[in-house]
Design a protein around this motif. Sequence first.
Motif, PDB file in Angstrom:
ATOM      1  N   SER A 441     -13.440  -1.468   7.201  1.00  0.00           N
ATOM      2  CA  SER A 441     -12.748  -2.394   7.384  1.00  0.00           C
ATOM      3  C   SER A 441     -12.720  -2.821   9.003  1.00  0.00           C
ATOM      4  O   SER A 441     -12.551  -3.932   9.063  1.00  0.00           O
ATOM      5  N   ASN A 486     -16.198  -2.944   1.995  1.00  0.00           N
ATOM      6  CA  ASN A 486     -15.089  -3.373   3.139  1.00  0.00           C
ATOM      7  C   ASN A 486     -15.909  -4.007   4.280  1.00  0.00           C
ATOM      8  O   ASN A 486     -15.047  -4.937   4.687  1.00  0.00           O
ATOM      9  N   LYS A 732      -6.600  -1.988  -3.393  1.00  0.00           N
ATOM     10  CA  LYS A 732      -6.973  -2.918  -2.281  1.00  0.00           C
ATOM     11  C   LYS A 732      -5.770  -3.529  -1.852  1.00  0.00           C
ATOM     12  O   LYS A 732      -4.803  -3.933  -2.679  1.00  0.00           O
ATOM     13  N   GLN A 736      -8.832  -5.256   1.407  1.00  0.00           N
ATOM     14  CA  GLN A 736      -9.493  -4.012   1.889  1.00  0.00           C
ATOM     15  C   GLN A 736      -9.304  -2.771   1.207  1.00  0.00           C
ATOM     16  O   GLN A 736      -7.942  -2.668   0.451  1.00  0.00           O
TER      17      GLN A 736
END
Length: 1727
Positions: A441, A486, A732, A736
Motif C-alpha cells: 500500500s 496492493n 479490503k 487496500q
Amino acid sequence: MKGLVLALVLTLVGGQKQDLEPIFHTGKTYLYGYESFILHGLPSRGLAMAGVRLTCKLEISHVSHSDHLLQIRSPKLEEFNGFWPTDPFTPSSRLTETIAACFSQAFKFEYTEGRVGSIFAPEDCPILCTNLVRGILNMMQITIKKSQNVYELQEAGIEGICQTRYVIQDDSKNNRATISKSKDLTNCQEKAVKNMGMAYIRPCPTCPLKARNIKGTVMFTYKMKYDDSGALMTSATSKQVYQISPFNEPNGAAVMEARQALSLVDIKRTPISAPKIQLQNQGSLRYHFSGELLQMPIPLIRIKNPDLQLTEILRQLVQNNKEGATKEASAKFLQMVQLFRVVTFDQIESLWVQFANDLPHRHWFLSAICAAGATDTFRFLKQKIHDEKLNIWEAAAALPLAFHFVTPNKQTLEVASAFLTCPQIQKASMHRIIVYLGYGSMVNKYCAQPSLCPNELLQPLHDLATEATSKGDAKDMALALKAIGNAGEPASIKRILKFLPTFSPAAASLPNRIHADAVLALRKIARKDPAKVREISLQVFMDNTLAPNVRMVACVVLFETKPALPTVTAMASSLLTEPSLQVASFTYSHMKALATGRIPQLYNLSAACNIAIKLLSPRLDRLSYRYSKVIHVGDYSPEYQAGAIWRVYLMNSPSTMFPSDIITKVRGYYANTATDIIEVALRSQSLTDLIRKQNIPFAEYDTYKTLKELGKTLLGWKEPPPEDPLVSAYVKVLGQEIAFVDIDKDAIQQTMMSLTGSSNWQLAVKQVVEEVQRGISGQWTLPAMVTELRHIVPTVVGVPLELSLCGAALAQAAANVDIQMSPPLSDNFRPSQLLETNMDIHADIKPKAYFHMIAMMGINTQYFQSGLEFHAEFSANTTMKFDARINMKEKNLKIETPPCRQEVELAAVRSEVYAISRNMEKVDSEKKSQLLPRGEVPSISDQPFQPSERSSRPGSWKQSNIPSVISKGYQQGSEEAHHHSIGRRLYAHIFCRKFESLGCSACLSLKSRNSAFIRKTYLHKLVGELEAKIVLKPVHADADIDKIQLEIQTGSKAASKIIDAASSGSKEEDETSLYEDIQAKLKKILGIENMFKVANKTRHRKKRIDRKVKTAVTDLWAEPSATPLSSSSSSSTASSADGKEPGNENKKDEIRQSGKKRGSYKSGSSSSVSSASSKICSSSSGEDHSGDRHCSGGSEYFSEQANLPVYQFWFKPADEQDPGREVLNSSISSSSSSASDEGTSRDMSQPEFLGDSKSPVLAAVLRAIRRNEQPTGLQLVLYTDTQPMRSRIQTFVSSITGSSRWKLCADTSVISSHKVSGSLKWGKDCQDYQIATQIATGQFAAYPAMQMKLEWPKVPSIVRTTARWFYSFLPGAAYVLGYSQRQQRGPSHQGTLVMALTSPRTCDVVLKLPELTIYDRAIRLPLPFPSSQGTPMSTLPSPDRNVFSQATLSIIENLKARCSVFQNTITTFNGVEFNYSMPTNCYHILVQDCSPELKFLVLMKRLEESADLTAINIRLASHEVDMYVSDGLIQLKINGVQVPTDVPYTSNSEASMLISQEKEGLSLKAPDYGIDKLYYDGHGLEIQVAFWMAGKTCGICGKYDAEKEREYQTPSGYLAKDAVSFGQSWIISEDPCAGACKLQRKFVKIEKPVAFEKKAAKCFSVEPVLHCVEGCSATSSVPISVGFHCVPADSALNLEGQIRLDQKSEDIVSTVSAHTACSCHQQPCPA
C-alpha cells in the motif's frame, strides 16, 4: 527614392502596436501601494465571514539587465471576523511584527518582457513570506502578443500553468491601454495543489468540468501608460473566486473571495540599497508548499518544547479519561498527533521510557504514534517491535494503522523495507502478512505521484513471489500476489503472469486459488495500464481449460478496465458457445447489473452492456440458484453528484451446491470521484466434507481397489486431484487489502475436534468458567484518528486555501463484574453441573463512544488560521448496573437494577459552524463567530440574491420541514420554543414518554437553528446549530423507587409467581391450594374475566346484527364484501365500496362471454362484478389432476379466467374445498362461501382461555419497588397448547396493580394444517385496539397458493400516521421494482398478499391494499419449490401433516440430486433427460464416486430375458450387492450370498448401510458413503446422493455439477456428440470368453476416401466406437456421430500402432455405426 523609403518606414512604425510590457528603468525606484484581502463565507447577507487583509508599500527598482529588487515596507496584517461589510478589520500587531521581520530585507526577482523569472530571498525567510511575495509579483506577470488584442494561452502563475484569456484595449490617442486577463483555475496543465489522505480517492478524468464541486477563476485588470521609453503599470487589480459546493448545488456553495489592488504612488530617483546578505534562489512564481507536515486543521498550538507539551497533554488525557470528558480527550488526542509530527526520535524515546510502564498512558501514546505518520514515529515503532517492547496484540493493532497513516517518502519506505526483514516480524505470521500488505500500500501511494516508480521498491515483493514459487509454498504465493496487488504497478505484470496457466504452462499445477489471486492482483494495475490488463484478463476469461471461478474473477477484472463496445460484444458472442453455464450465468448477470447503472464514470460501459445482453439468450437470466450470479444494488443522483453501489459476486464451483466464492464490495461516488469503501471476500473449498462422518478407511475396502482397477480399463480416465478443505477470507478497506487468513484442513479439524470430539474441551469450559468467576474489572480506552483529508490550493494573495476533513473517535468501557456460583465446581467437572448451580452476578458496565469531526474551509498555516469551521460530534453513553440471580434448577431468573437517579444522555448528535480567526501570537484568544447570528436577521428585501423567495409565506418553512409524523402525531405533547420572532430560523421540539411505574421518562430532543430560510439548500441547512439527543430522565413521584426488578419463572411454578406478585408477598393464600383455585386466582389477577365478559357480550351482539350491515371488526376473517369475492346480491357493502370499479375494469379488460351468461349476471346482481371474476369454485373430483375446477358456469370457468388480469383472480382456502360436492349456482356458491367464512371467523374469534385447562409455561414480572408503597409494574403470562392437529399460544400482559385495566393480549393459533392465525389486542380490557393476521394455503386460480391477510380495525393515531407515510412510498417502490399497480378501492382496514406457485421456479404475487393493488406474474424464485402446475388441493399433503413444515422439508428434499432410469429414459443428476437403449448383458457405470476416496459404484445392465427388466450391481466398502429379477420376483445377493428381501439388512462396518423392502422393490440407504437412497423395482432405478457429493460423481448419471451443457462427458473428458455414444462410453468391457457382454470399444477409420484441406487424407476416430469382439458379428447397430483426426494419406499413422488417438485434435465429424448386439459362432477362446 529616399522620400518613398521614408514614407514606408513611417507607415510601418505607425501601424505597429506599442510595447505594453511594464518596464522599470534603471536608477529609478517605483513606489506602489498594495492592498489584498481574503474573505471566506456563504454569499448571503447576514451570515458571518472570516478573513485577513494585508496592506503595505512596495518599492521596485531595476538593478541590471533582468534583475530587480523588491522592498516591502510598512506591512500591516489585519483579521476580519464578523458580518461583511459592516464590521471592521481588527489589527493584529504581533503577527504584523512577525511578518515585518521577514520583510525587512529586500527580495530580488528576474523580470523580462512582462514575465517573472526566479525569485531570490534570504535563506532564513519563512516560506509564508516568500509566498506572499509571489502573490505580489504574480500581479506583474503579463504575456503580450503584439499581433493580437484577444487571445488565449497557457500562462504560468502562482497557481501553476493555467488557461488564460487576454483582452487588450489600446487608447493610442492618450497613450494608455487597459489589459484584462482571466484564468480558469479548473483547466490547468500543471496545477499547484497539495492533497493529503486522498491516495485512495480516484478522480474521473473523462467527467465534464462543469460537474465539479470546486470551481475557481481569477481576473486581472491592468492600467498601462506608455511613451517612447516604454510602458508603465499605473495600477493593477485582481479578483479571485473559489466556489465550493459540497452537495453540488448551484445555490448551496461556500465562497472564498480574494482581491488585490496595486497602484502607483510615486517614482523616486534613489535606488533601493542592495541587500547585505546572500539571497537564495527560491524558484519561480509557482506556489511552494512547505516541506514539513503542515498544520493540522485543528486549533493552533504554539510549539516551543514539544516533549514537555506532550508530557502535559498525556497526563491531561488520562485525567480527562478518568473523569469521562470525552470531548476534551478527543481534542487533546489530535493535539498529541500534531506534536508527534514535529518531535525528534530521541524525544519520542525519552517519552516512551517515561510512560511505557503506565498502561493508561501507553495506550494513548501508541495510538498517537500510529496516527502521526511521520518518519521518526514510524522508525520508532519499528524499533520497538524489533526490541520486542510491544506484545503481539499491540503490534497487530498498531501496524495496520501505522502503515495507513504514514506519509510515503524515501525515508519511510526504507523503514518499511526494514520491517520486511525484521526477525520479530517474521516470527509471527499475522504480523508478516500485515507488514507485506502495508508495504504494498505504501508503494502504491508513493508511486501515485511520480510518473515512474523505481523498480527497487517492488523488488522485495518480487523476491517473495520468486522464493515462494521455488519452494512451492502456496501461502507465500498468495501473500506475494496480494502485496503486489496492493502496490498496483504495471512493472509487476510479468511476475503475475507466471502464476497463470494461460501464459505459463508450469502454473497449471498450482491451486486454483493462486490462479484467482493472480487475476485479482491485476485489478489495481488496471487503473494505470487498462489496455494491458484488459488484454490479459480477456485471454484468461476465454481460456476454457481454467477453473470456472478463475474465469469469473477475470470477468470482474475485465469489467473494471471499462472495456469498449467491441470487447463487450466479443465477450457476449463467446457466451453463445460457452460450455460452462457457471461462467455464462455470471457474465450475463454482471452485464445486466452494469447495464442498469447510472454512474457517469460507467456510462460507456453501461451502454455497451445494454447492447451486449440483447445478443444473449434470455435463458441465462432464468438459471437457478446453482449458477453464479452478480447482485447489484445502488443508485446515483446526478443532481447532487453522489451515489453508492453494493455488489455481491456469488461464484459457484461444480463441487458445491451453494456459492464457494463470495465477494462483496461497497463503492461510493462523490463529485466525480470514486472510492472503494470496503470489500470482504470469503472463499471455501470442500467444506462439505467436514459435515459427514470422518475417519472411515475407504482406501482399505475392496471397492476402492476395484474402482482403481476399473479406472485403468476406461480409456483416458483421470482421477481428479484431491482438494483439501480450506476457508480463506480477506478484507479490503479503501481499496487496500489489510488482512487475509487461510484456514486449512488441519486448523479446521482441530477446531471441530475442540468443539465436538476432544476429550479436553470439558477442561477448557471449566477454565473459562473459573476465569469468569474471578470477576472482570478494568477500564479500557481506544482512541483513533479516523480520517485526515486535505486539499490545498494557493490563492493569488500568496496564502493557501485549504479544504480539510479531520476526525477522531474514542471508545471507552469501564466494567466491574463479579460472579458467585454455588455449589462451587467440583474437580471432576461436567458441563451438566452448570444446570444445577445458582449464580449471583453483580455488574456495573459503562460503555461510551465519541466521534468528533472537523471540516474546514479557509487559511490554515503555522502562523494564523482564518475561515469556516464545521464541527460535528456523536456521543453514546449508557450505564448497565444490575444484580442478577439465576437458579437453573428452579428455572428462575431475577434481575434487579437501580432506577433513574439522574439525567443521562444516551445518545446525541450535534453540529455547528463557526467563522474562526486564530493567530500564533494569541493562541488562547481566538475569535469565533457563529455563522448564523442569534439576533434579528436582515429582512428578505436586503438579500439581493434571493428574488425567487421574497414572496414566501411566513409559515412556509416550518410547514415544509416538519415531518407529517411529528406534526400530526406528537403536536400536543411537544414543546416548541422561539419560533416566531426571528424568521422561522429556530426549530425546537421535545418528545417525551413517561414510564411512571418505572420512575423514568425517555425524551427525544430536536433543536435546529439554520439558514435554510435564506436559501433552501443542504449546505444552508447545515449552517447553524443542530442537536438531536435521547435523554433518560427521572420522574419524581410521591414515593421514590428503590429498585426495578424483573423476574422470569418457567415451568410448574410460573403461576405461583403471578399470585405472589399480586399479593405483594402476603402469605394469606395457601401454596398447596387446589389447581382450580390457582386458575381462578390467575384469571382474577390478570383481569381476564373482565376481558372475556366483554368479548362474549360483543359476540352475542354480533349474532343479532343483520348481515347486511356487518363490519370488518364484527366478522374478522370473512372475505370483505368490498372486494368482488362475494357475489351475493344481499351484500350491501359491495355496492358501496367496490361495486362500480370492478365493473369498469371488466369493461376495459373486455372479457369474452356469451350474451346469455352476461345477461343472467346483470339480473342477478346489478352492483356485482362479472361471473368470471366473482364465482367461488371447487374441485369437482379428487382424481382431477388437470387443475380444472367445476363451477356453476361449467368448465368454461378457467378458459374465461385465463383471460382475466391476475389481480381479479380469487384465493380459495384449502379448508373450504369439498371434493365430493358440486356447487349448484353462483349465489349458493357465494352464500356458502360467506357462511364458511363466518364460521371460520367465529372459530377464530371465539374467546377460549387456555388457562381454563392449562398451566402457564412462563411468567414474567417487571416491577418497581417503592418505599412504603405497593409495587407497580407489569406482568406477563404465557400459555401454550400443543395438539397433533392444532396448537395455540396465548400471551397476556397486564398491570400488577388492580386499579389499571390496561392489558395486552396476543393469541396465535394453528387452526389446521393449512391455516395459521394470530391477533394482538391492547387497551382497556384488550378492547381499544386490535390487529389480526392470518396465513392460509389454498388455490389461486388453478395454482397452489398462500395468502397472508392483515386487518387493523382500530389502531393508535401514531401507527396510522406512520403507515400513511410508508404507504406514500409504495407506488414508487413498486414502479422501481417492476411491479404493476392499479388504483382500486378495497376494504379500508385490510391488506392481503397472495403468492401463487405457477411453476417450481415462478410465482404470481398480488398485494391488495385499501386503495392500491400491486401485482406481478412469473416472479423468479431463488429455490425451486416442488409442485406441479394445476395440482388440485385434494392432492396436497393430508391434514395430519402441517403444510408449512412440509413445505420446508419439500424444498430441502428437492435440492438433493436424483438420477433415474426407467425403460429407455434416463434423467441425470443435473436434470437432463435423454433416451438410450442399453445393449443387453453389458454392465454400464450408472454412477460412481469419482473423488479420490472411491467410495461406491453402481452398475446396471439390461437382462436378455426381457427388454423391460434390469439388474444392478452395487459396490460399497467390502460389500458387493446384486439386485435382479428372477421368476418375476426381485432377488438380493450380498457378496454372492442370497439374502431374503423381507428382512432389512444392516451392515456391521464403520459406515452404515441399510437395505429394506419398499413398495414393489428394494431400497438401499448408505448416507456415510454419499448415497442417501437407492430404489430398484426390477424395471428401473432411482438414486439420490448427498449434498456433499456435488461435482464428485461420474457415469451415465453425470457429474452433479449443474453444467448441463457438458452433460455428455465420456470417461476421458471428451464431450460426446449424442446420447448414444455418451451411454456407450460407460460400458465396462469384459473378457469376451468369460463374460456375457460381447461388445468392446475400438478406434475406427473412415473407409471411404476423404479430402481434408484439399488433400487426400485418412481419418481416425478420436474416441473408440462400440464394436463386436473378434469372432462375433453384429446383429443390430445404431448410427452415432464421432469426431475424427485426419492425416495425409501417405502418413505412417495407423490403428495398430497408435493407441492415444484420444489426445489428437478433432478435424471433422462423421457418422458411423456402433454395434449394439452380437452373434458369436467362431469366437477364438482357449479350451
